[in-house]
Design an enzyme around this catalytic site. Structure first.
Site, short mmCIF file in Angstrom:
data_model
loop_
_atom_site.label_atom_id
_atom_site.label_comp_id
_atom_site.label_asym_id
_atom_site.label_seq_id
_atom_site.Cartn_x
_atom_site.Cartn_y
_atom_site.Cartn_z
N ARG A 26 28.51 -8.70 48.23
CA ARG A 26 29.98 -8.98 47.54
C ARG A 26 30.41 -9.43 47.06
NH1 ARG A 26 34.16 -12.69 51.62
NH2 ARG A 26 36.08 -11.50 51.70
N HIS A 27 31.90 -8.84 46.63
CA HIS A 27 32.28 -9.84 45.41
C HIS A 27 32.98 -10.63 45.76
CE1 HIS A 27 36.35 -9.30 47.78
NE2 HIS A 27 36.63 -8.53 48.21
N ARG A 76 37.75 -6.60 41.74
CA ARG A 76 37.14 -7.45 42.05
C ARG A 76 35.56 -7.08 41.95
NH1 ARG A 76 40.19 -5.06 45.88
NH2 ARG A 76 39.43 -4.98 47.83
N GLU A 100 36.95 -0.61 50.33
CA GLU A 100 36.79 -1.70 50.84
C GLU A 100 38.09 -0.56 52.08
OE1 GLU A 100 36.16 -2.65 53.74
OE2 GLU A 100 36.62 -4.92 53.03
N HIS A 168 32.42 -4.19 49.78
CA HIS A 168 33.60 -4.86 49.91
C HIS A 168 32.95 -5.93 51.97
CE1 HIS A 168 36.28 -4.46 46.77
NE2 HIS A 168 35.89 -3.00 46.74
#
Length: 227
Positions: A26-27, A76, A100, A168
């Site tokens: 995940r970012h 991101r 996302e 995401h």
């Protein structure tokens, strides 16, 4: 959908001596994360803390010697992936299918605002019903666009290769659920990922296995009878 394909399982021997791995990362942190504001497909940058998180995690993940990096094209995620690319020298492949969940009218709202304006919809989603949050995508639709991209990149790995997927929280959870062959009702049971944490899937004799979830340190070998 099957958790594996013929090409996915081909690198696993009957004894499991070689297998490919997928690291779903995940970012880092964004300002909207701090505000508990629903981001969805809105393109939000990392905070300074988020960049620092990505750099720290990248140093750890680089020690796994990944063979490929694929990332969502939202800033991101792509900025997070760039930190690992700068250490490993790998080229990041960006794919909008790893974005996302698009959540329509929910995007930009805080958690409290969503509960106030869409409380019934939120409750139905939490009960496991198929809900287009804010008029957006179903979770199954997210999995249908993201999981094939992940598997396509896995197919290009060497027999014991590692793929890092930078995406995401919601997309990672639905992708894991699809690759494990779980009914969509149970995907929520996987829980969320903290910023810049990751989950690891490895090939087993019967398909993909969840080896680590919401981890922030490198996986340790499983010692014992249930390996």
């Amino acid at each position: 959908m099957s958790a594996t394909s013929d090409s996915t399982t081909s690198s696993t021997t009957g004894t499991g001596k070689t297998s490919r791995k997928i690291v779903l990362w995940r970012h880092g942190q964004t300002a909207w994360n701090l505000e508990r504001r629903f981001q969805g497909s809105t393109d939000i940058e990392l905070t300074e803390t988020g960049v620092a998180q990505a750099r720290r995690a990248a140093r750890l993940l680089a020690s796994l010697r990944p063979d490929a990096i694929v990332s969502s094209d939202l800033r991101r995620a792509s900025a997070t992936a760039a930190e690992l690319a700068s250490i490993t020298g790998l080229t990041v492949t960006h794919d909008e299918a790893l974005r996302e969940t698009f959540a329509g009218e929910w995007q930009g709202l805080t958690h409290d605002e969503i509960l106030e304006k869409y409380g019934d919809q939120y409750a139905a989603w939490k009960r496991g019903e198929a809900v287009r949050r804010g008029g957006g995508e179903l979770e199954t639709e997210v999995a249908e666009r993201a999981a094939p991209v992940v598997l396509a990149h896995v197919d290009r790995l060497p027999p014991s290769g590692t793929l890092v997927v930078v995406s995401h929280g919601g997309t990672i959870r639905t992708t894991i659920g699809r690759l494990l062959g779980l009914d969509s009702y149970y995907w929520e049971g996987l829980g969320g990922l903290s910023n810049c944490c990751w989950s690891v899937l490895g090939e087993g004799a019967r398909g993909w296995r969840l080896m680590e979830h919401n981890a922030g340190t490198l996986p340790e070998p499983v010692l014992g009878d249930d390996d």
